[in-house]
Design a protein around this motif. Structure first.
Motif, PDB file in Angstrom:
ATOM      1  N   PRO A   1       0.711  -1.362  -0.126  1.00  0.00           N
ATOM      2  CA  PRO A   1      -0.135   0.007   0.154  1.00  0.00           C
ATOM      3  C   PRO A   1       0.783   1.320   0.020  1.00  0.00           C
ATOM      4  N   SER A   2       2.119   1.186   0.454  1.00  0.00           N
ATOM      5  CA  SER A   2       3.091   2.452   0.033  1.00  0.00           C
ATOM      6  C   SER A   2       3.373   2.671  -1.234  1.00  0.00           C
ATOM      7  N   HIS A   3       3.224   1.736  -2.111  1.00  0.00           N
ATOM      8  CA  HIS A   3       3.501   1.988  -3.597  1.00  0.00           C
ATOM      9  C   HIS A   3       2.253   1.485  -4.405  1.00  0.00           C
ATOM     10  N   GLY A   4       2.176   0.775  -5.292  1.00  0.00           N
ATOM     11  CA  GLY A   4       0.933   0.313  -6.200  1.00  0.00           C
ATOM     12  C   GLY A   4      -0.213   0.231  -5.434  1.00  0.00           C
ATOM     13  N   GLY A   5      -0.302  -0.507  -4.315  1.00  0.00           N
ATOM     14  CA  GLY A   5      -1.465  -1.072  -3.587  1.00  0.00           C
ATOM     15  C   GLY A   5      -2.393   0.344  -3.036  1.00  0.00           C
ATOM     16  N   ALA A   6      -1.649   1.383  -3.300  1.00  0.00           N
ATOM     17  CA  ALA A   6      -2.510   2.678  -2.791  1.00  0.00           C
ATOM     18  C   ALA A   6      -3.670   2.975  -3.543  1.00  0.00           C
TER      19      ALA A   6
ATOM     20  N   VAL B   1      -7.630  11.503  10.344  1.00  0.00           N
ATOM     21  CA  VAL B   1      -6.376  11.866   9.804  1.00  0.00           C
ATOM     22  C   VAL B   1      -5.911  12.901  10.838  1.00  0.00           C
ATOM     23  N   LYS B   2      -6.667  13.990  11.128  1.00  0.00           N
ATOM     24  CA  LYS B   2      -6.098  14.796  12.306  1.00  0.00           C
ATOM     25  C   LYS B   2      -5.836  14.429  13.582  1.00  0.00           C
ATOM     26  N   SER B   3      -6.509  12.788  13.963  1.00  0.00           N
ATOM     27  CA  SER B   3      -5.978  12.455  15.217  1.00  0.00           C
ATOM     28  C   SER B   3      -4.695  11.648  15.090  1.00  0.00           C
ATOM     29  N   GLY B   4      -4.124  11.596  13.736  1.00  0.00           N
ATOM     30  CA  GLY B   4      -2.804  11.143  13.547  1.00  0.00           C
ATOM     31  C   GLY B   4      -2.848   9.557  13.037  1.00  0.00           C
ATOM     32  N   LYS B   5      -4.182   9.254  13.134  1.00  0.00           N
ATOM     33  CA  LYS B   5      -4.312   7.707  13.244  1.00  0.00           C
ATOM     34  C   LYS B   5      -3.926   7.091  11.644  1.00  0.00           C
ATOM     35  N   ARG B   6      -4.537   7.825  10.750  1.00  0.00           N
ATOM     36  CA  ARG B   6      -4.490   7.171   9.281  1.00  0.00           C
ATOM     37  C   ARG B   6      -3.674   8.149   8.526  1.00  0.00           C
ATOM     38  N   ARG B   7      -3.157   7.569   7.460  1.00  0.00           N
ATOM     39  CA  ARG B   7      -2.685   8.577   6.176  1.00  0.00           C
ATOM     40  C   ARG B   7      -3.769   8.364   5.063  1.00  0.00           C
ATOM     41  N   ILE B   8      -3.556   9.533   4.665  1.00  0.00           N
ATOM     42  CA  ILE B   8      -4.704   9.522   3.400  1.00  0.00           C
ATOM     43  C   ILE B   8      -4.186   8.692   2.425  1.00  0.00           C
ATOM     44  N   MET B   9      -4.596   7.650   1.853  1.00  0.00           N
ATOM     45  CA  MET B   9      -3.827   6.995   0.580  1.00  0.00           C
ATOM     46  C   MET B   9      -4.020   7.636  -0.564  1.00  0.00           C
ATOM     47  N   GLY B  10      -3.071   7.630  -1.436  1.00  0.00           N
ATOM     48  CA  GLY B  10      -2.860   8.242  -2.639  1.00  0.00           C
ATOM     49  C   GLY B  10      -2.484   9.926  -2.474  1.00  0.00           C
ATOM     50  N   ILE B  11      -1.955   9.981  -1.309  1.00  0.00           N
ATOM     51  CA  ILE B  11      -1.586  11.545  -0.999  1.00  0.00           C
ATOM     52  C   ILE B  11       0.026  11.068  -0.565  1.00  0.00           C
ATOM     53  N   GLY B  12       0.961  12.038  -1.077  1.00  0.00           N
ATOM     54  CA  GLY B  12       2.274  11.896  -0.616  1.00  0.00           C
ATOM     55  C   GLY B  12       3.445  11.024  -1.482  1.00  0.00           C
ATOM     56  N   HIS B  13       4.437  11.717  -1.554  1.00  0.00           N
ATOM     57  CA  HIS B  13       5.283  10.681  -2.772  1.00  0.00           C
ATOM     58  C   HIS B  13       6.633  10.982  -2.190  1.00  0.00           C
ATOM     59  N   ARG B  14       7.623  10.137  -2.344  1.00  0.00           N
ATOM     60  CA  ARG B  14       8.915  10.302  -1.908  1.00  0.00           C
ATOM     61  C   ARG B  14       9.756  11.271  -2.739  1.00  0.00           C
TER      62      ARG B  14
ATOM     63  N   ASP C   1     -15.721   0.783 -14.214  1.00  0.00           N
ATOM     64  CA  ASP C   1     -16.356  -0.401 -13.675  1.00  0.00           C
ATOM     65  C   ASP C   1     -15.513  -1.739 -13.518  1.00  0.00           C
ATOM     66  N   LEU C   2     -14.356  -1.165 -12.906  1.00  0.00           N
ATOM     67  CA  LEU C   2     -13.271  -2.303 -12.595  1.00  0.00           C
ATOM     68  C   LEU C   2     -13.298  -2.468 -10.891  1.00  0.00           C
ATOM     69  N   ASP C   3     -13.078  -3.910 -10.657  1.00  0.00           N
ATOM     70  CA  ASP C   3     -13.429  -4.149  -9.409  1.00  0.00           C
ATOM     71  C   ASP C   3     -12.137  -3.512  -8.441  1.00  0.00           C
ATOM     72  N   ILE C   4     -12.394  -3.113  -7.377  1.00  0.00           N
ATOM     73  CA  ILE C   4     -11.367  -2.434  -6.743  1.00  0.00           C
ATOM     74  C   ILE C   4     -10.141  -3.309  -6.525  1.00  0.00           C
ATOM     75  N   ASP C   5     -10.258  -4.545  -6.430  1.00  0.00           N
ATOM     76  CA  ASP C   5      -9.307  -5.468  -6.057  1.00  0.00           C
ATOM     77  C   ASP C   5      -8.206  -5.697  -7.481  1.00  0.00           C
ATOM     78  N   MET C   6      -8.843  -5.097  -8.687  1.00  0.00           N
ATOM     79  CA  MET C   6      -7.998  -5.039  -9.782  1.00  0.00           C
ATOM     80  C   MET C   6      -7.363  -3.978 -10.142  1.00  0.00           C
ATOM     81  N   PHE C   7      -7.304  -2.976  -9.044  1.00  0.00           N
ATOM     82  CA  PHE C   7      -6.468  -1.643  -9.493  1.00  0.00           C
ATOM     83  C   PHE C   7      -5.209  -1.929  -9.555  1.00  0.00           C
ATOM     84  N   THR C   8      -4.660  -2.373  -8.471  1.00  0.00           N
ATOM     85  CA  THR C   8      -3.136  -2.637  -8.527  1.00  0.00           C
ATOM     86  C   THR C   8      -2.711  -3.444  -9.720  1.00  0.00           C
ATOM     87  N   PRO C   9      -3.286  -4.729  -9.947  1.00  0.00           N
ATOM     88  CA  PRO C   9      -2.968  -5.412 -11.259  1.00  0.00           C
ATOM     89  C   PRO C   9      -2.903  -4.553 -12.480  1.00  0.00           C
TER      90      PRO C   9
END
Ligand code: ACO
Length: 378
Positions: free
Chosen positions: A218-223, A248-261, A327-335
């Motif tokens: 999830p830090s890479h294509g799984g995001a 997010v403000k609570s610091g518990k979770r990252r927003i997936m799809g935001i941020g890049h090395r 109309d692609l299944d969410i599980d298919m996004f990273t493939p």
């Protein structure tokens, strides 16, 4: 464990396939600005460009498109294996396993030195990965897979194989833009993994399996799939602010799809995909998801935490909306990401072939001089 900065300052190769300036948001493939390629070029032209460092003429393009399509079929044994997997197997695990299995059917699998042979294998694998992705989408729903057609491009063939119907030109065009944008991206984690495997003298399929394995995280294509799950969890535009506050403000979770090395400003691919996401969301009646994504990105960009850390939407953020509206299944996004990135992985593998073993050092920080005692006395 300390990770020594994730190697962020390490330069491990001289490459000609792509250049990224993360401070200005610039991306070029072999000298061409991504903005010029995205809307005008087919994915097959990008394949040719990455392997040959020049764009193809019409005849070269037609020949490559036909080669990829003609070799895209996968052996019945691989389909059987896919059918035998437990329901709910993650699509990236299916892809990883199927590509590994394909090496057993590849006549030139163990030719480790000839770069022309490696290129032919890479073209074959490009078509085959397209077929695996479409086949799994159907097998996962209990439907029979559909064979690829020799007259279609990668984008057209994928969409054709998911339904068996003539693919919609607008959907094909959008998928093609997606494939072009994700094809290559410097020394990203999955490309590096592919190069490390190649530098040991191992084969193309092993290197691509390594790439797929790294992309899955999830830090890479799984995001991309994680981002879509997050939009679905938010559910309605009016939930964005309370969701952001709570998660997010609570610091518990990252927003997936935001941020890049690398990108510390706009990711140029995200801007292009945002335009396509909006158009597709409008035409497919799924406007809500695009609005949630925009609203969340704007909420984040207005927040000091995200401003101070230069966190912007990356390529996975709006590609989630593009793929969802197709109309692609969410599980298919990273493939689908892998279906494109096979281009960059293979170009790097061919470049790395014959190179030196990649073998960095680690700094030992553990104890020394401990006294060994027999197991019976411990
Ligand atoms: N949401 C909230 N905070 C974030 C996010 C995010 N998405 N991304 C980074 N941060 C914060 C970190 O908490 C850290 O804060 P700190 O300095 O207070 O500790 C700071 O920004 C820097 O983050 P790092 O993890 O050190 O940055 P790194 O360069 O190692 O990570 C990464 C980059 C993995 C992409 C990160 O931004 C992230 O996890 N994003 C979400 C996952 C994602 O979208 N991945 C896809 C990347 S694009 C691709 O691979 C195709």
């Amino acid at each position: 464990m300390t990770d020594r900065g994730g190697l962020e300052e390490a330069v491990v190769a001289d490459i000609t396939t792509s250049y990224i300036d993360g401070s200005t948001g610039e991306l070029i493939y072999c000298g061409y600005a991504i903005e010029d390629l995205a809307e005008t070029t087919s994915f097959e032209e990008i394949l040719f460009l990455l392997y040959n460092a020049r764009l193809p003429n019409q005849a070269e393009y037609e020949a490559l498109r036909a080669t990829v399509a003609q070799d895209a079929a996968i052996p019945a044994a691989v389909i059987q294996m896919m059918k035998s997997l437990p329901s709910g197997t993650p699509a990236m695990a299916v892809l990883r396993t199927a590509v590994s299995m394909l090496s057993a059917f590849e006549p030139d699998a163990e030719n480790l030195t000839d770069k022309d042979v490696a290129q032919a294998k890479a073209f074959r694998l490009t078509g085959q990965i397209t077929t695996i992705c479409a086949a799994w989408m159907r097998i996962a729903k209990g439907q029979a897979p559909i064979c690829p057609r020799p007259d279609l491009s990668v984008a057209e063939n994928f969409l054709y194989m998911t339904t068996g119907e003539e693919p919609d030109p607008t959907a094909c065009a959008a998928l093609n833009v997606y494939l072009v944008l994700l094809a290559e991206h410097g020394m990203n984690a999955s490309t590096f993994a592919s190069r490390v495997v190649t530098a040991t003298g191992s084969d193309l399929h092993s290197a691509i399996v390594a790439g797929i394995s790294a992309l899955k995280g999830p830090s890479h294509g799984g995001a991309n799939s994680e981002a879509m799950k997050m939009f679905v969890e938010i559910g309605e535009v009016e939930n964005v602010a309370p969701w952001f506050e709570k998660n997010v403000k609570s610091g518990k979770r990252r927003i997936m799809g935001i941020g890049h090395r690398v990108y510390k400003s706009n990711d140029p691919r995200a801007g292009i995909l945002r335009r396509h996401a909006e158009a597709l969301a409008e035409s497919s009646g799924k406007r809500k998801w695009f609005d949630i994504a925009v609203n969340l990105a704007e909420t984040a960009r207005a927040d000091d935490y995200f401003i101070q850390r230069n966190l912007y939407p990356n390529v996975d953020y709006y590609s989630a909306i593009v793929l969802y509206t197709l109309d692609l299944d969410i599980d298919m996004f990273t493939p689908l990401f892998a279906m494109s990135r096979i281009a960059g992985w293979s170009a790097h593998v061919i470049d790395q072939m014959g190179g030196r073993l990649i073998r960095p050092k680690a700094n030992y920080v553990g104890p020394r001089g401990l006294k060994w005692i027999p197991i019976s006395e411990r």
